[in-house]
Design an enzyme around this catalytic site. Structure first.
Site, PDB file in Angstrom:
ATOM      1  N   THR A  52      -5.880   4.965   5.693  1.00  9.59           N
ATOM      2  CA  THR A  52      -5.545   6.175   4.933  1.00  9.59           C
ATOM      3  C   THR A  52      -5.201   7.370   5.818  1.00  9.59           C
ATOM      4  OG1 THR A  52      -7.881   6.806   4.783  1.00  9.59           O
ATOM      5  CG2 THR A  52      -6.967   5.485   2.977  1.00  9.59           C
ATOM      6  N   ASP A  53      -5.611   7.359   7.090  1.00 12.64           N
ATOM      7  CA  ASP A  53      -5.409   8.548   7.917  1.00 12.64           C
ATOM      8  C   ASP A  53      -3.943   8.930   8.058  1.00 12.64           C
ATOM      9  OD1 ASP A  53      -8.079   8.905   8.230  1.00 12.64           O
ATOM     10  OD2 ASP A  53      -8.175   8.327  10.338  1.00 12.64           O
ATOM     11  N   SER A  68      -4.812   3.256  11.481  1.00 11.53           N
ATOM     12  CA  SER A  68      -3.523   3.866  11.175  1.00 11.53           C
ATOM     13  C   SER A  68      -3.155   5.006  12.106  1.00 11.53           C
ATOM     14  CB  SER A  68      -3.480   4.335   9.717  1.00 11.53           C
ATOM     15  OG  SER A  68      -4.351   5.423   9.492  1.00 11.53           O
ATOM     16  N   THR A  99      -9.203   0.895   7.028  1.00  4.38           N
ATOM     17  CA  THR A  99     -10.564   0.785   6.512  1.00  4.38           C
ATOM     18  C   THR A  99     -10.732  -0.353   5.521  1.00  4.38           C
ATOM     19  OG1 THR A  99     -10.880   3.159   6.827  1.00  4.38           O
ATOM     20  CG2 THR A  99     -12.406   2.070   5.333  1.00  4.38           C
TER      21      THR A  99
END
Length: 331
Positions: A96-97, A63, A17
């Site tokens: 971030t996932d 990710s 992101t």
């Protein structure tokens, strides 16, 4: 400080992101990966006040697409960089996932006490409240801080510094999505100040047994999920598909239903290591008599996704459940 005296920090861009854009400034949840690492850095020239920064586009992906091969390549590149006298620290920009998985993997296989900081964003670069630029500057500040050395891999988001072993994503969209309420963060970034107030105690980096220099592929480890009325066929399917380890995201304190016990017994019969984790989101899975009965392994405080990371590395060394348990107790 003269620029020539500043620490030398290499930023490895992997996407996420922090490198994404949306069609409107008010759109914070529907966006696409559009930028390379150079564009991300161009938005925050202020970081040059804290370090001599250079950048590499390692990969550029969401990710959720990161796989074992990417993790191994990333670890090798970071180890090469940190072995150089011309590099003082590495920052990795990441979605971030699955950030917590990559950070924990690196925490176990990076062989240097030099700082490694993983950073990302919850909102795209085009959002009115984009968090990526400040997160990135803070990550560089932390990487350049002398006190960041020998603390293992760190995650920096939302002004907080966390140990990779404990940080996890706990919210789908909020900027404070990464929290460690039980163990606490180990520091904060306040303006220009980087403050550490705790030390990670679990073994990491140069103190682990894991060396992936000669590892071409990691053993296959799958995660299955516990719930009411769950059968054991998902475990059986993982075994049939070639899994060498299974992490079971169980209910409560890693409790196993009778069906889950059948799955664990089947795993043992096929030489597959079966780890009891939990879907709860907090606390530790403790040792239980079922471990002795079925040769299962208690995941300690690792969530299922981090337990998968550790198990895949442990299986490069041993598949003896009792030895595997010692790694989960220690790391």
């Amino acid at each position: 400080m003269p620029a020539s005296a500043l620490p030398r920090v290499v930023i490895l861009g992997t996407g996420g992101t922090i490198a994404a854009a949306a069609t409107a400034t008010t759109n914070t949840t529907d966006y696409e990966l559009t930028h390379g690492i150079e564009a991300v850095l161009a938005a925050v020239p202020e970081m040059q006040a804290y370090a001599r920064v250079s950048a590499e586009q390692f990969v550029n992906m969401a990710s959720q697409e990161v796989d074992n091969a990417t993790l191994l390549r990333l670890a090798l590149r970071i180890n090469v960089l940190l072995a150089s006298d011309d590099v003082d620290a590495v920052v990795v920009t990441h979605g971030t996932d699955t950030m917590e998985e990559t950070a924990y993997f690196l925490n176990l296989v990076v062989k240097s006490i030099k700082p490694v900081v993983v950073v990302g964003a919850m909102r795209p670069s085009t959002a009115l409240s984009a968090d990526g630029p400040l997160n990135l500057i803070n990550a560089v500040k932390v990487a350049a801080a002398p006190d960041a050395a020998a603390k293992g891999v760190l995650i920096v988001l939302n002004d907080r510094i966390g140990a990779a072993r404990h940080m996890a994503k706990t919210h789908t969209t909020a900027t404070d999505a990464f929290l460690v309420s039980e163990f606490g963060t180990i520091g904060t970034v306040l303006g220009t100040e980087v403050n550490f107030h705790a030390q990670p105690l679990r073994a990491h980096t140069i103190h682990t047994d894991f060396d992936v220099t000669q590892v071409a592929t990691l053993p296959k480890v799958d995660i299955t999920y516990g719930y009411q009325n769950a059968d054991s066929y998902m475990v059986d399917a993982a075994i049939t598909a070639g899994a060498k380890g299974i992490v079971y995201a169980a209910t409560g304190n890693g409790t196993l239903s009778e069906a889950a016990k059948r799955g664990a017994a089947s795993a043992r019969e096929h030489g597959v290591v079966f780890v009891r984790s939990t879907r709860v989101g907090g606390g530790s899975v403790t040792h239980h008599r079922v471990d002795a009965e079925l040769d299962t392994v208690a995941a300690n405080s690792l969530n299922p996704q981090k337990a998968r990371i550790l198990l895949s590395l442990v299986l490069t060394l041993t598949s003896d459940p009792r030895r595997v348990q010692t790694y989960f107790d220690h790391y």
